[in-house]
Design a protein around this motif. Structure first.
Motif, PDB file in Angstrom:
ATOM      1  N   VAL A  92       0.843  -1.123  -0.053  1.00 17.30           N
ATOM      2  CA  VAL A  92       0.410   0.111  -0.107  1.00 17.30           C
ATOM      3  C   VAL A  92       0.745   1.213  -0.113  1.00 17.30           C
ATOM      4  CG1 VAL A  92      -2.380   1.078   1.374  1.00 17.30           C
ATOM      5  CG2 VAL A  92      -1.624  -1.374   1.435  1.00 17.30           C
ATOM      6  N   TYR A  93       0.880   2.040  -1.001  1.00 21.03           N
ATOM      7  CA  TYR A  93       1.553   3.185  -1.262  1.00 21.03           C
ATOM      8  C   TYR A  93       0.629   4.369  -0.850  1.00 21.03           C
ATOM      9  CZ  TYR A  93       5.053   0.991  -3.896  1.00 21.03           C
ATOM     10  OH  TYR A  93       5.809  -0.082  -4.298  1.00 21.03           O
ATOM     11  N   TYR A  94       1.011   4.721   0.163  1.00 20.43           N
ATOM     12  CA  TYR A  94       0.998   6.348   0.934  1.00 20.43           C
ATOM     13  C   TYR A  94       1.527   7.798   0.409  1.00 20.43           C
ATOM     14  CZ  TYR A  94      -0.862   3.167   3.877  1.00 20.43           C
ATOM     15  OH  TYR A  94      -1.677   1.517   4.973  1.00 20.43           O
ATOM     16  N   CYS A  95       1.506   8.895   0.424  1.00 17.62           N
ATOM     17  CA  CYS A  95       1.382  10.021   0.066  1.00 17.62           C
ATOM     18  C   CYS A  95       0.927  10.903   1.542  1.00 17.62           C
ATOM     19  CB  CYS A  95       0.558  10.814  -0.749  1.00 17.62           C
ATOM     20  SG  CYS A  95       0.866  11.744  -0.964  1.00 17.62           S
ATOM     21  N   ALA A  96       2.328  11.323   1.717  1.00 11.35           N
ATOM     22  CA  ALA A  96       2.400  11.801   3.018  1.00 11.35           C
ATOM     23  C   ALA A  96       3.221  13.773   2.797  1.00 11.35           C
ATOM     24  CB  ALA A  96       3.131  11.603   4.064  1.00 11.35           C
ATOM     25  N   ALA A  97       2.681  14.029   3.552  1.00 14.76           N
ATOM     26  CA  ALA A  97       2.702  16.089   3.273  1.00 14.76           C
ATOM     27  C   ALA A  97       3.822  16.651   4.348  1.00 14.76           C
ATOM     28  CB  ALA A  97       2.014  16.815   3.287  1.00 14.76           C
ATOM     29  N   ALA A  98       4.858  17.538   4.492  1.00 21.00           N
ATOM     30  CA  ALA A  98       5.823  17.786   5.595  1.00 21.00           C
ATOM     31  C   ALA A  98       6.164  19.071   5.661  1.00 21.00           C
ATOM     32  CB  ALA A  98       6.748  16.798   5.453  1.00 21.00           C
ATOM     33  N   ALA A  99       5.758  20.181   6.640  1.00 22.18           N
ATOM     34  CA  ALA A  99       6.213  21.563   6.988  1.00 22.18           C
ATOM     35  C   ALA A  99       6.904  22.088   6.811  1.00 22.18           C
ATOM     36  CB  ALA A  99       5.138  22.058   7.668  1.00 22.18           C
ATOM     37  N   THR A 100       8.393  20.869   7.307  1.00 25.28           N
ATOM     38  CA  THR A 100       9.726  21.139   7.866  1.00 25.28           C
ATOM     39  C   THR A 100      10.095  20.321   6.403  1.00 25.28           C
ATOM     40  OG1 THR A 100      10.306  19.109   8.628  1.00 25.28           O
ATOM     41  CG2 THR A 100       9.520  21.380   9.791  1.00 25.28           C
ATOM     42  N   GLY A 101      11.565  20.263   6.171  1.00 28.32           N
ATOM     43  CA  GLY A 101      11.650  19.822   4.714  1.00 28.32           C
ATOM     44  C   GLY A 101      13.278  18.740   5.442  1.00 28.32           C
ATOM     45  N   TRP A 102      13.173  18.918   6.377  1.00 26.11           N
ATOM     46  CA  TRP A 102      14.481  17.578   6.856  1.00 26.11           C
ATOM     47  C   TRP A 102      13.730  16.653   7.628  1.00 26.11           C
ATOM     48  CZ3 TRP A 102      14.014  16.839  12.146  1.00 26.11           C
ATOM     49  CH2 TRP A 102      12.478  17.199  12.658  1.00 26.11           C
ATOM     50  N   GLY A 103      14.574  15.407   7.446  1.00 26.35           N
ATOM     51  CA  GLY A 103      14.355  14.160   7.677  1.00 26.35           C
ATOM     52  C   GLY A 103      13.396  13.869   6.779  1.00 26.35           C
ATOM     53  N   LEU A 104      13.392  14.193   5.523  1.00 26.79           N
ATOM     54  CA  LEU A 104      12.251  12.976   4.641  1.00 26.79           C
ATOM     55  C   LEU A 104      12.397  12.059   5.095  1.00 26.79           C
ATOM     56  CD1 LEU A 104      11.938  16.284   1.959  1.00 26.79           C
ATOM     57  CD2 LEU A 104      10.681  15.816   5.063  1.00 26.79           C
ATOM     58  N   ARG A 105      13.203  11.275   4.847  1.00 27.45           N
ATOM     59  CA  ARG A 105      12.891   9.183   5.076  1.00 27.45           C
ATOM     60  C   ARG A 105      12.809   9.096   6.466  1.00 27.45           C
ATOM     61  NH1 ARG A 105      16.843   7.684   1.103  1.00 27.45           N
ATOM     62  NH2 ARG A 105      17.931   9.865   0.452  1.00 27.45           N
ATOM     63  N   GLY A 114      -2.510  10.613   3.683  1.00 27.28           N
ATOM     64  CA  GLY A 114      -3.190  10.328   2.813  1.00 27.28           C
ATOM     65  C   GLY A 114      -3.914   8.437   3.083  1.00 27.28           C
ATOM     66  N   GLN A 115      -4.594   8.299   2.735  1.00 28.32           N
ATOM     67  CA  GLN A 115      -5.706   6.535   3.166  1.00 28.32           C
ATOM     68  C   GLN A 115      -4.545   5.520   2.259  1.00 28.32           C
ATOM     69  OE1 GLN A 115      -7.669   6.415   5.524  1.00 28.32           O
ATOM     70  NE2 GLN A 115      -7.432   8.630   5.063  1.00 28.32           N
ATOM     71  N   GLY A 116      -4.433   5.542   1.036  1.00 29.80           N
ATOM     72  CA  GLY A 116      -2.904   5.086   0.534  1.00 29.80           C
ATOM     73  C   GLY A 116      -3.906   4.309  -1.232  1.00 29.80           C
ATOM     74  N   THR A 117      -3.165   4.287  -1.502  1.00 26.80           N
ATOM     75  CA  THR A 117      -3.231   3.123  -2.444  1.00 26.80           C
ATOM     76  C   THR A 117      -2.475   1.614  -2.814  1.00 26.80           C
ATOM     77  OG1 THR A 117      -4.307   3.023  -4.669  1.00 26.80           O
ATOM     78  CG2 THR A 117      -2.028   4.296  -4.096  1.00 26.80           C
ATOM     79  N   GLN A 118      -3.289   0.867  -3.051  1.00 25.21           N
ATOM     80  CA  GLN A 118      -2.618  -0.765  -3.549  1.00 25.21           C
ATOM     81  C   GLN A 118      -2.133  -1.206  -4.631  1.00 25.21           C
ATOM     82  OE1 GLN A 118      -2.684  -3.239  -1.064  1.00 25.21           O
ATOM     83  NE2 GLN A 118      -0.970  -4.164  -2.199  1.00 25.21           N
TER      84      GLN A 118
END
Length: 123
Positions: A92-105, A114-118
């Protein structure tokens, strides 16, 4: 608040391509740092790719050279182009958003999901 909706998952054979999209709403998209994560059955969620608001991209070693992350600020979308898919990409693949630009891993550094997509890749 940010809402994220993924689309584009499906069932494909090994070697095929898929394009995942994530539509964002609720906040100025151009200021967000975006990422894709995935979770396979019985495994923890793992980092796949990210793109900063300045268009810097990062990839997991397992997908480098096969996957491409991109963003379209005019359409408030982030896309994950997946080529040469392998059965081990099934998740299941998830999209995510971060306000800061560090540690994105690291998933804990993301504020919205998001809810995810298979995605299923058959051998």
């Amino acid at each position: 608040q940010v809402q994220l909706v993924e689309s584009g998952g499906g069932l494909v054979q090994a070697g095929a391509s898929l394009r995942l999209s994530c539509a964002a709403s609720g906040r100025t998209f151009s200021t967000l740092n975006m990422g894709w994560f995935r979770q396979a059955p019985g495994k923890e969620r793992e980092f796949v790719a990210s793109i900063t608001w300045t268009d810097s991209t990062y990839y997991a070693d397992s997908v480098k050279g096969r996957f491409t992350i991109s963003r379209d600020n005019a359409k408030n979308t982030v896309t994950l182009q997946m080529n040469s898919l392998k059965p081990e990409d099934t998740a299941v693949y998830y999209c995510a958003a971060a306000a800061t630009g560090w540690g994105l891993r690291v998933e804990n550094n993301y504020n919205y999901w998001g809810q995810g997509t298979q995605v299923t890749v058959s051998s």
